[in-house]
Design a protein around this motif. Structure first.
Motif, mmCIF file in Angstrom:
data_model
loop_
_atom_site.group_PDB
_atom_site.id
_atom_site.type_symbol
_atom_site.label_atom_id
_atom_site.label_comp_id
_atom_site.label_asym_id
_atom_site.label_seq_id
_atom_site.Cartn_x
_atom_site.Cartn_y
_atom_site.Cartn_z
ATOM 1 N N ILE A 180 -1.992 -8.769 -17.059
ATOM 2 C CA ILE A 180 -0.871 -9.676 -16.808
ATOM 3 C C ILE A 180 0.343 -9.112 -17.539
ATOM 4 N N THR A 181 1.391 -8.804 -16.773
ATOM 5 C CA THR A 181 2.594 -8.179 -17.320
ATOM 6 C C THR A 181 3.831 -8.959 -16.876
ATOM 7 N N PRO A 182 4.987 -8.689 -17.494
ATOM 8 C CA PRO A 182 6.208 -9.369 -17.042
ATOM 9 C C PRO A 182 6.454 -9.121 -15.550
ATOM 10 N N GLY A 183 6.969 -10.092 -14.855
ATOM 11 C CA GLY A 183 7.178 -10.016 -13.414
ATOM 12 C C GLY A 183 7.984 -8.808 -12.989
ATOM 13 N N TYR A 184 7.426 -8.020 -12.111
ATOM 14 C CA TYR A 184 8.078 -6.822 -11.582
ATOM 15 C C TYR A 184 9.181 -7.235 -10.622
ATOM 16 N N HIS A 185 10.407 -6.849 -10.914
ATOM 17 C CA HIS A 185 11.595 -7.204 -10.121
ATOM 18 C C HIS A 185 11.800 -8.719 -10.020
ATOM 19 N N LEU A 186 11.332 -9.447 -11.037
ATOM 20 C CA LEU A 186 11.475 -10.901 -11.071
ATOM 21 C C LEU A 186 11.970 -11.316 -12.450
ATOM 22 N N ASN A 187 12.383 -12.552 -12.584
ATOM 23 C CA ASN A 187 12.801 -13.072 -13.880
ATOM 24 C C ASN A 187 11.595 -13.040 -14.820
ATOM 25 N N LYS A 188 11.642 -12.181 -15.813
ATOM 26 C CA LYS A 188 10.490 -11.936 -16.677
ATOM 27 C C LYS A 188 10.158 -13.116 -17.591
ATOM 28 N N ARG A 189 11.062 -14.026 -17.734
ATOM 29 C CA ARG A 189 10.779 -15.222 -18.531
ATOM 30 C C ARG A 189 9.884 -16.195 -17.757
ATOM 31 N N HIS A 190 10.067 -16.245 -16.440
ATOM 32 C CA HIS A 190 9.380 -17.236 -15.610
ATOM 33 C C HIS A 190 8.299 -16.666 -14.684
ATOM 34 N N TRP A 191 8.193 -15.350 -14.603
ATOM 35 C CA TRP A 191 7.264 -14.729 -13.649
ATOM 36 C C TRP A 191 6.393 -13.679 -14.326
ATOM 37 N N ASN A 192 5.131 -13.642 -13.906
ATOM 38 C CA ASN A 192 4.193 -12.604 -14.332
ATOM 39 C C ASN A 192 3.758 -11.801 -13.121
ATOM 40 N N SER A 193 3.475 -10.530 -13.343
ATOM 41 C CA SER A 193 2.784 -9.710 -12.350
ATOM 42 C C SER A 193 1.329 -9.678 -12.762
ATOM 43 N N VAL A 194 0.451 -9.943 -11.818
ATOM 44 C CA VAL A 194 -0.972 -10.059 -12.103
ATOM 45 C C VAL A 194 -1.716 -8.998 -11.300
ATOM 46 N N ASP A 195 -2.409 -8.106 -11.998
ATOM 47 C CA ASP A 195 -3.196 -7.049 -11.377
ATOM 48 C C ASP A 195 -4.528 -7.648 -10.923
ATOM 49 N N CYS A 196 -4.659 -7.853 -9.629
ATOM 50 C CA CYS A 196 -5.845 -8.518 -9.076
ATOM 51 C C CYS A 196 -7.096 -7.642 -9.149
#
Length: 134
Positions: A78-94
Motif C-alpha cells: 500500500i503506497t501513496p496514490g499514484y497520480h492522485l491526492n496522496k493524502r486521501h488516496w492509496n495505490s494498492v498492489d493487488c
C-alpha cells in the motif's frame, strides 16, 4: 488468493449506484457512485481507479487521511496514490495482498465517497453509516 481485474470490476459494480467510466482513456477504468436523482444529470464521485488489464493489478482507492499513512507503514503493498491526492488516496498492489483485504478497502473507499453525498442521495442508495460507525 489475489484479486483479478475481472474480480475487481465485479465487486465494484455490485455496490449500489456504482458504474464504470473511462474519462482518462480506454485503459483506465474509473468506478464511480451516483445516486438516482430524477432528471438532473450529475457526474458521479470516483471511489476506485485501475487498469484492469495490466499484469500486476494495482488499484487506487480513497482512504481516510488519518488511516492512510498507517496502512502504508503496516504494508509495503500500500503506497501513496499514484497520480492522485496522496493524502486521501492509496495505490494498492493487488498481487501482494489477499483479495479479501483489497475488497474490504474497496468497500471502505465506496463508503467514504457515499458518506460525502447529500443525505437524500445516501437514502436513494439505501446506504447507512453503520459501517463507518464501528
Amino acid at each position: 488468493m489475489n484479486l483479478t481485474g475481472a474480480g475487481l470490476r465485479a465487486a465494484a459494480l455490485k455496490l449500489p449506484g456504482a458504474y464504470e467510466d473511462y474519462p482518462f482513456g480506454p485503459e483506465t477504468a474509473v468506478f464511480k457512485v451516483l445516486a438516482p436523482s430524477g432528471s438532473a444529470q450529475r457526474v458521479g464521485k470516483m471511489f476506485a481507479i485501475a487498469n484492469l488489464n495490466r499484469p500486476g493489478l494495482s488499484v487506487g482507492l480513497k482512504c481516510d487521511p488519518e488511516l492512510a499513512p498507517q496502512l502504508r507503514l503496516a504494508n509495503p503493498a500500500i503506497t501513496p496514490g499514484y497520480h492522485l491526492n496522496k493524502r486521501h488516496w492509496n495505490s494498492v498492489d493487488c498481487t501482494r495482498l489477499e483479495a479479501r483485504t483489497v475488497l474490504d478497502m474497496l468497500e471502505d473507499s465506496y463508503d467514504l465517497v457515499v458518506a460525502g453525498l447529500p443525505r437524500q442521495q445516501q437514502d436513494a442508495l439505501k446506504w447507512s453509516a453503520r459501517a463507518t460507525e464501528d
